[in-house]
Design a protein around this motif. Structure first.
Motif, PDB file in Angstrom:
ATOM      1  N   ALA A   2       0.865  -1.175   0.000  1.00 40.36           N
ATOM      2  CA  ALA A   2       0.000   0.000   0.000  1.00 40.36           C
ATOM      3  C   ALA A   2       0.905   1.229   0.000  1.00 40.36           C
ATOM      4  CB  ALA A   2      -0.900  -0.006   1.225  1.00 40.36           C
ATOM      5  N   PHE A   4       1.073   5.448   0.914  1.00 37.86           N
ATOM      6  CA  PHE A   4       0.457   6.535   1.663  1.00 37.86           C
ATOM      7  C   PHE A   4       1.226   7.826   1.418  1.00 37.86           C
ATOM      8  CE2 PHE A   4      -1.436   3.022   3.823  1.00 37.86           C
ATOM      9  CZ  PHE A   4      -2.593   3.498   4.413  1.00 37.86           C
ATOM     10  N   GLU A  33      -7.675   1.610   5.770  1.00 44.59           N
ATOM     11  CA  GLU A  33      -6.806   2.784   5.685  1.00 44.59           C
ATOM     12  C   GLU A  33      -6.485   3.354   7.061  1.00 44.59           C
ATOM     13  OE1 GLU A  33      -6.472   7.067   3.352  1.00 44.59           O
ATOM     14  OE2 GLU A  33      -8.411   6.027   3.382  1.00 44.59           O
ATOM     15  N   GLN A  37      -2.931   4.260   8.736  1.00 47.75           N
ATOM     16  CA  GLN A  37      -2.615   5.609   9.227  1.00 47.75           C
ATOM     17  C   GLN A  37      -2.070   5.555  10.655  1.00 47.75           C
ATOM     18  OE1 GLN A  37      -6.580   7.140   8.402  1.00 47.75           O
ATOM     19  NE2 GLN A  37      -5.698   8.607   6.944  1.00 47.75           N
ATOM     20  N   GLN A  53      -4.031   7.383   1.940  1.00 48.44           N
ATOM     21  CA  GLN A  53      -3.699   6.293   1.024  1.00 48.44           C
ATOM     22  C   GLN A  53      -3.836   6.754  -0.423  1.00 48.44           C
ATOM     23  OE1 GLN A  53      -5.825   2.644   1.764  1.00 48.44           O
ATOM     24  NE2 GLN A  53      -4.434   1.465   0.451  1.00 48.44           N
ATOM     25  N   SER A  55      -3.077   5.333  -4.712  1.00 47.63           N
ATOM     26  CA  SER A  55      -2.915   4.129  -5.536  1.00 47.63           C
ATOM     27  C   SER A  55      -1.886   4.354  -6.630  1.00 47.63           C
ATOM     28  CB  SER A  55      -4.244   3.735  -6.181  1.00 47.63           C
ATOM     29  OG  SER A  55      -4.040   2.698  -7.125  1.00 47.63           O
TER      30      SER A  55
END
Length: 149
Positions: A2, A4, A33, A37, A53, A55
């Motif tokens: 992922a 961020f 998410e 965080q 977040q 992509s």
């Protein structure tokens, strides 16, 4: 993995970090998410709400692999986080351009550049010319240029 975005003053992206998917699983084993965080806050000393977040596969409001796009664009350093519209977008290339929120892209005030003629495209394909349009901010127009001339 992922990704961020680290958000600084005035919504500006000041960094982008990767996070293992396992580090953002909630109690039910689902990616969340807010869990990511909290993880980033604990390990980076930066407030959880300032990690958003993003992509890697989202650009111009479209997911490159056919999935659901996330927040307009992949956040890059210097991009802006627009909380009201839930999108990331780059700095405007020209003062007169306007943000198209659905695509998270900047557009000229008169629309897209005109298409090249068939002859110009054929010359580009043959590499005898390099026809293209460039934005003229002063004239508020698309100007045809040959960069090979």
């Amino acid at each position: 993995m992922a990704h961020f975005a680290k958000i600084g003053m005035n919504g500006k992206v000041i960094g982008v970090l990767t996070l293992g998917n396992g580090d953002m699983l909630n109690a039910d084993g689902v990616e969340d998410e807010s869990v990511g965080q909290q993880y980033l806050e604990r390990h980076n000393n930066w407030p959880a709400p300032m990690w958003i977040q993003t992509s890697y596969n989202t650009s111009s409001g479209t997911h490159k692999l056919g999935g659901t796009p996330l927040r307009g664009n992949y956040a890059g350093i210097g991009y802006i986080w627009d909380e009201d519209n839930n999108i990331f977008y780059p700095k405007s290339p020209y003062a007169s351009w306007v943000l198209d929120v659905p695509t998270a892209k900047w557009k000229s005030p008169i629309g897209d550049a005109p298409a090249l003629t068939a002859e110009q495209q054929a010359q580009n394909d043959a590499a005898t010319h390099r026809w293209g349009y460039v934005w003229n901010e002063g004239g508020q127009s698309w100007d045809l240029t040959d960069s090979k001339a």
